[in-house]
Write an enzyme that holds these catalytic residues in place. Sequence first.
Site, short mmCIF file in Angstrom:
data_model
loop_
_atom_site.label_atom_id
_atom_site.label_comp_id
_atom_site.label_asym_id
_atom_site.label_seq_id
_atom_site.Cartn_x
_atom_site.Cartn_y
_atom_site.Cartn_z
N ASP A 98 0.28 -1.41 0.35
CA ASP A 98 -0.19 0.25 -0.31
C ASP A 98 0.52 1.24 -0.44
O ASP A 98 1.98 1.21 0.36
CB ASP A 98 -0.85 -0.07 1.66
CG ASP A 98 -2.43 1.19 1.37
OD1 ASP A 98 -2.49 1.72 -0.26
OD2 ASP A 98 -2.73 1.61 1.94
N SER B 105 -7.40 -5.44 -4.58
CA SER B 105 -8.88 -6.06 -3.55
C SER B 105 -9.81 -6.09 -4.91
O SER B 105 -10.41 -5.41 -5.35
CB SER B 105 -8.91 -5.42 -2.35
OG SER B 105 -9.65 -3.89 -2.49
N THR B 106 -11.08 -6.73 -3.38
CA THR B 106 -12.25 -6.92 -4.02
C THR B 106 -12.92 -5.52 -4.81
O THR B 106 -13.71 -5.24 -5.11
CB THR B 106 -13.10 -7.82 -3.57
OG1 THR B 106 -13.56 -7.75 -2.01
CG2 THR B 106 -13.21 -9.66 -4.05
N ASN C 94 -11.34 -2.25 -5.22
CA ASN C 94 -10.58 -1.63 -5.79
C ASN C 94 -11.08 -0.78 -6.84
O ASN C 94 -11.15 -0.69 -7.39
CB ASN C 94 -8.73 -2.53 -5.89
CG ASN C 94 -8.10 -1.90 -4.67
OD1 ASN C 94 -6.93 -2.97 -4.22
ND2 ASN C 94 -8.59 -0.92 -4.05
N ARG D 173 2.53 -4.00 6.68
CA ARG D 173 1.89 -3.17 6.08
C ARG D 173 2.26 -1.83 5.44
O ARG D 173 2.72 -1.15 6.91
CB ARG D 173 -0.11 -3.27 6.26
CG ARG D 173 -0.92 -2.15 5.46
CD ARG D 173 -1.79 -1.84 5.45
NE ARG D 173 -2.93 -0.90 4.88
CZ ARG D 173 -3.85 -1.17 4.43
NH1 ARG D 173 -5.19 -1.92 4.94
NH2 ARG D 173 -4.23 -0.41 3.31
N ARG E 254 -4.45 -1.29 9.13
CA ARG E 254 -6.23 -2.49 9.46
C ARG E 254 -6.09 -3.34 8.06
O ARG E 254 -4.88 -3.28 7.18
CB ARG E 254 -7.77 -1.35 8.31
CG ARG E 254 -6.83 -0.18 7.57
CD ARG E 254 -7.87 0.46 6.89
NE ARG E 254 -7.86 0.84 5.43
CZ ARG E 254 -7.39 2.66 5.47
NH1 ARG E 254 -7.69 3.05 7.12
NH2 ARG E 254 -7.12 3.19 4.87
N SER F 99 -8.21 -4.01 5.59
CA SER F 99 -8.56 -4.10 4.73
C SER F 99 -9.36 -5.29 3.98
O SER F 99 -9.21 -5.36 3.07
CB SER F 99 -8.52 -2.51 3.67
OG SER F 99 -7.31 -1.45 4.19
N GLU G 10 1.66 -11.96 13.09
CA GLU G 10 2.23 -10.91 14.03
C GLU G 10 2.29 -9.66 12.64
O GLU G 10 2.62 -10.01 11.72
CB GLU G 10 3.32 -11.04 14.34
CG GLU G 10 3.40 -12.30 15.93
CD GLU G 10 3.17 -12.12 16.69
OE1 GLU G 10 2.63 -10.77 17.10
OE2 GLU G 10 2.71 -12.58 17.22
C1 IPE Z 1 -5.50 -2.53 0.11
O1 IPE Z 1 -5.12 -0.96 0.02
C2 IPE Z 1 -5.37 -3.00 -0.98
C3 IPE Z 1 -4.08 -3.22 -1.93
C4 IPE Z 1 -3.10 -2.71 -0.81
C5 IPE Z 1 -4.15 -4.58 -2.93
P1 IPE Z 1 -6.04 -0.21 0.23
O2 IPE Z 1 -5.31 0.81 -0.44
O3 IPE Z 1 -7.38 -0.60 -1.28
O4 IPE Z 1 -6.81 -0.27 1.13
P2 IPE Z 1 -7.54 0.94 1.69
O5 IPE Z 1 -8.93 1.83 1.13
O6 IPE Z 1 -6.50 1.85 2.76
O7 IPE Z 1 -8.09 0.15 3.16
C1 IPE Z 2 -1.79 0.37 -3.43
O1 IPE Z 2 -1.46 1.66 -3.47
C2 IPE Z 2 -2.04 -0.28 -4.99
C3 IPE Z 2 -3.41 -0.73 -4.83
C4 IPE Z 2 -4.46 -0.70 -3.57
C5 IPE Z 2 -3.88 -1.07 -5.98
P1 IPE Z 2 -2.32 2.48 -3.27
O2 IPE Z 2 -2.98 3.11 -4.62
O3 IPE Z 2 -3.79 2.13 -2.03
O4 IPE Z 2 -1.82 3.96 -2.84
P2 IPE Z 2 -2.18 5.00 -1.73
O5 IPE Z 2 -2.93 4.47 -0.50
O6 IPE Z 2 -3.66 5.58 -2.73
O7 IPE Z 2 -1.19 5.64 -0.94
MG MG Z 3 -4.17 3.11 -0.35
#
Ligand code: IPE
Ligand code: IPE
Ligand code: MG
Length: 239
Positions: free
Chosen positions: A19, A64-65, A67, A187, A193, A195, A206
């Site tokens: 993330d 993720s589902t 995204n 993470r 979290r 997610s 852990e």
């Molecule tokens: C979790 O990150 C999913 C991936 C890293 C693939 P998100 O960016 O989608 O999660 P939230 O929205 O911050 O919870």
């Molecule tokens: C994780 O990075 C990649 C995916 C969820 C696909 P993000 O795109 O969620 O990056 P932030 O959280 O917006 O910085």
């Molecule tokens: Mg993110």
Amino acid sequence: MKNGEHNMPVPRHIAIIMDGNGRWAKKRGLPRTAGHAAGAEAFRRTANYCRSLGVEYLTVYAFSTENWKRSQEEVSGIMKLLGKYLQEALADMEKNHVRFKFFGDLSRLSPELQKLCMEAEKTSSAYHDVQVNFCLNYGGRDEIVKAAQQAAMDVQKGMIQPQDITEVLFSNYLYSKDVPDPELIIRPSGEMRTSNFLLWQSAYSEFVFMDVLWPDFQPEHLDEAIREYGRRNRRFGGV
Ligand code: IPE
Ligand code: IPE
Ligand code: MG
């Protein structure tokens, strides 16, 4: 296991929520997709490093589902990058010796991408340096619901009885069948979290949350997370 060079207990199975790509790009005035491209590089680095440490399983959350809620532009940019990554991984198969598995409902991906996933799984199935479980259109709740549906169908077919459904049997309906639960889940990006990641499998994992954004993630960050893991007292409900 102990890694000689680093002298710290290395988990058999590490999982990472990759993330922070978007924020990394924003900080640089770049489009979000540039962050995802840099994130793909971070993944390559981290997978190589895990292999050198002797990590047996690396599970990464790539999409993720949830995204799909993002702009069409971002989603298609991510899908394009995934296709490019898989094509390169297929070309480098013999060099990298990584075994690929995909966790998630792949049916929502484009037929081309589904084909690449299938090919990557098939071509890499005999490698055993490290197994990368790539979570694509993955959701922990979706995984559990699909497992419940499968188990119900097997009951309906008379293959099993409802009382046969134990924790062990149920685990065999999950994408992660045959894979031990992750000892360590990392993470980056500062969010604390899950997610919807590995809800079933993380019961006793852990968690290590780190402020670094995923594209900036270096082997030293993994070392730091493993050291933190080594300091934890894992009781599994005992004393
Ligand atoms: C979790 O990150 C999913 C991936 C890293 C693939 P998100 O960016 O989608 O999660 P939230 O929205 O911050 O919870
Ligand atoms: C994780 O990075 C990649 C995916 C969820 C696909 P993000 O795109 O969620 O990056 P932030 O959280 O917006 O910085
Ligand atoms: Mg993110």
